[in-house]
Design a protein around this motif. Structure first.
Motif, short mmCIF file in Angstrom:
data_model
loop_
_atom_site.label_atom_id
_atom_site.label_comp_id
_atom_site.label_asym_id
_atom_site.label_seq_id
_atom_site.Cartn_x
_atom_site.Cartn_y
_atom_site.Cartn_z
N UNK A 206 0.77 -1.22 0.03
CA UNK A 206 0.02 -0.10 0.09
C UNK A 206 0.67 1.07 -0.14
N UNK A 207 0.42 2.13 -0.58
CA UNK A 207 1.29 3.59 -0.99
C UNK A 207 1.60 3.98 0.49
N UNK A 208 0.57 4.12 1.36
CA UNK A 208 0.76 4.89 2.61
C UNK A 208 0.88 3.95 3.96
N UNK A 209 0.14 2.73 3.79
CA UNK A 209 -0.22 2.19 5.11
C UNK A 209 1.03 1.00 5.45
N UNK A 210 1.97 0.49 4.55
CA UNK A 210 2.96 -0.37 4.73
C UNK A 210 3.61 0.06 6.03
N UNK A 211 4.45 1.06 6.12
CA UNK A 211 5.31 1.37 7.20
C UNK A 211 4.30 1.85 8.30
N UNK A 212 3.21 2.45 8.13
CA UNK A 212 2.38 2.86 9.20
C UNK A 212 1.91 1.64 10.27
N UNK A 213 1.56 0.44 9.24
CA UNK A 213 1.12 -0.82 10.28
C UNK A 213 2.29 -1.32 10.93
N UNK A 214 3.37 -1.21 10.24
CA UNK A 214 4.61 -1.65 11.00
C UNK A 214 4.92 -0.92 12.15
N UNK A 215 4.83 0.43 12.13
CA UNK A 215 5.16 1.57 13.37
C UNK A 215 3.72 1.17 14.32
N UNK A 216 2.60 0.91 13.80
CA UNK A 216 1.79 0.55 14.78
C UNK A 216 2.09 -0.60 15.75
N UNK A 217 2.52 -1.68 15.16
CA UNK A 217 3.24 -2.88 15.96
C UNK A 217 4.03 -2.48 17.08
N UNK A 218 4.98 -1.66 16.39
CA UNK A 218 5.85 -0.92 17.35
C UNK A 218 5.38 -0.29 18.52
N UNK A 219 4.54 0.65 18.22
CA UNK A 219 3.76 1.34 19.21
C UNK A 219 2.84 0.74 20.17
N UNK A 220 2.39 -0.52 19.84
CA UNK A 220 1.57 -1.46 20.77
C UNK A 220 2.67 -1.95 21.65
N UNK A 221 3.89 -2.34 21.18
CA UNK A 221 4.67 -2.88 22.26
C UNK A 221 5.82 -1.95 23.04
N UNK A 222 5.36 -0.52 22.73
CA UNK A 222 5.94 0.31 23.53
C UNK A 222 7.47 0.61 22.82
N UNK A 223 7.60 0.14 21.69
CA UNK A 223 8.96 0.63 20.92
C UNK A 223 9.23 1.56 20.07
N UNK A 224 10.25 1.98 19.87
CA UNK A 224 10.59 3.12 18.94
C UNK A 224 9.98 2.79 17.46
N UNK A 225 9.34 3.79 17.13
CA UNK A 225 9.02 3.70 15.63
C UNK A 225 10.01 4.09 14.66
N UNK A 226 10.01 3.70 13.46
CA UNK A 226 10.78 4.01 12.64
C UNK A 226 10.70 5.20 11.87
N UNK A 227 11.74 5.58 11.07
CA UNK A 227 11.32 6.75 10.05
C UNK A 227 11.07 6.28 8.88
N UNK A 228 10.33 7.04 8.08
CA UNK A 228 9.72 6.08 6.88
C UNK A 228 10.12 7.06 5.41
N UNK A 229 10.59 6.38 4.39
CA UNK A 229 10.92 6.72 3.10
C UNK A 229 9.39 7.07 2.39
N UNK A 230 9.36 8.30 1.84
CA UNK A 230 8.35 8.58 1.09
C UNK A 230 8.74 9.21 -0.32
N UNK A 231 8.12 8.73 -1.36
CA UNK A 231 8.54 9.48 -2.54
C UNK A 231 7.74 10.76 -2.76
N UNK A 232 8.73 11.79 -3.38
CA UNK A 232 8.37 13.29 -3.50
C UNK A 232 7.08 13.34 -4.48
#
Length: 389
Positions: free
Chosen positions: A103-129
């Protein structure tokens, strides 16, 4: 923390020291207000603005705003998000998470949601201009921890942009000690057959101060497999496939890209699974010092693909699509007749949405075969990975 040798302001996420002033600018944008009310129709916008103006950091923004938004999105557009292998992620390390691009938007968002639920640091996300069509979108994604990938540049400028991007990623990992996420390829695999583009790995190797293998090892590359039960954009991909079949020079418009983003964001995805693999640096570290760099790229791509393909979650629609795409009964014990009928209704309903004039029965069958192949490919690649990796 190490300081960067280069100024990355142009592409880097906003620093927390600028967070408050950027929020003030963002909430004044009519386009931002319109987008918030479209995604959250019941929102108290004035109250939402007050919440935003009380936030002073990216982490606070993600916990107070993005996690809440993503959990609402999960409740309304998925059958639930599950995760496996997150115990393989060491919270004390910084990684380059590389996933397939669903998905254009949600790939990294859902991965970061997993981190947030575990109390872990999220990742910075690459996005095309190419997706940053309004200034306020640029502000929003950089507030949310995204860094910018420059697209569609002339060859010489593209090389300089790749060097800048790679240098920033190395700085993020080894200097700021932040994890980053990047897709394994530019653009989504239209047929859901995910393979790592060698150009992505070559870009990652540009930064650093050692050999190709040393530069890649330093990034702690960590493959992640994303599986959707249903792809909301499947019929749009079939539409594009048909239009390219009719006209090989067909190109999507900006409106097409925006509609794909909206459909992917708000469309129903069924069950979603995020499978964290393992860091491949140990595999890179044992390569011979005199190995040809082309072989390094090949092995790294192969290792990423093996971990992503092996991590797919296979749903009934994948088994059914495989049997239909390849005229097989191999997996008929993996699904019920009711599930098979449900898939038929789903696929035909999606084909009915294709807004192209004068579709012939042959062209509809052309798209139908494409859609079944698209849903069969994750299973097909998982089978290959099981025997080859």
């Amino acid at each position: 923390m190490d300081t960067p040798e280069t100024d990355y302001t142009e592409i880097a996420p906003y620093d927390d020291s600028h967070f408050a002033e950027r929020i003030v600018d963002l909430v004044k944008e009519p386009g931002f207000e319109h987008a918030v009310k479209w995604v959250l129709p019941d929102v108290d916008y004035d109250g939402f603005v007050k919440l935003l103006e009380s936030i002073g950091s990216k982490h606070e923004f993600q916990v107070k705003v993005m996690q809440n938004f993503l959990e609402k999105l999960e409740a309304h557009t998925t059958g639930g998000i599950t995760m496996t292998g997150i115990e393989n992620v060491d919270s004390d390390k910084s990684y380059t998470f590389i996933s397939n691009h669903r998905d254009i938007v949600l790939d990294a968002s859902f991965i970061n949601l997993c981190f947030l639920r575990k109390g872990m640091k999220t990742s910075e996300v690459a996005i095309g201009d190419n997706l940053l069509i309004y200034d306020w979108i640029t502000h929003l994604v950089k507030l949310n921890g995204s860094f910018i990938v420059k697209r569609n540049l002339p060859t010489r400028q593209a090389l300089e942009a790749a060097k800048q991007l790679s240098a920033y990623i190395h700085y993020a990992i080894t200097g700021k000690h932040e994890s980053i996420w990047i897709a394994q390829r530019q653009g989504r695999a239209k047929d859901s057959s995910d393979h790592t583009q060698e150009s992505v790995i070559k870009m990652l190797a540009l930064g650093g101060h050692g050999s190709v293998s040393q530069n890649l090892s330093a990034l702690n590359i960590f493959p992640v497999a994303i599986s959707y039960e249903y792809d909301p954009n499947d019929y749009l991909k079939a539409r594009e496939y048909l239009l390219r079949h009719r006209d090989p020079d067909f190109k999507k418009s900006q409106h097409d890209d925006l509609f794909s983003m909206e459909t992917g964001l708000m469309g129903y995805k069924g069950r979603v699974n995020i499978a964290f693999g393992s860091c491949i640096s140990p595999m890179i570290d044992v390569m011979a010092e005199d190995i040809d760099k082309a072989e390094v790229y090949r092995r790294v791509c192969h290792s990423i693909d093996c971990r992503i393909h092996g991590g797919y979650k296979i749903f009934p629609i994948n088994y059914i699509a495989y049997d239909r795409a390849f005229d097989s009964d191999m997996y008929e014990d993996r699904y019920t007749q009711e599930e098979a009928e449900k898939v038929t209704v789903y696929i035909e309903g999606q084909l009915d949405k294709v807004d192209v004039d004068n579709i012939t029965p042959q062209e509809r069958n052309f798209m139908r075969t494409y859609m079944y192949t698209m849903y069969a490919n994750p299973l097909r690649n998982k089978l290959i990975a099981a025997g080859y990796c």
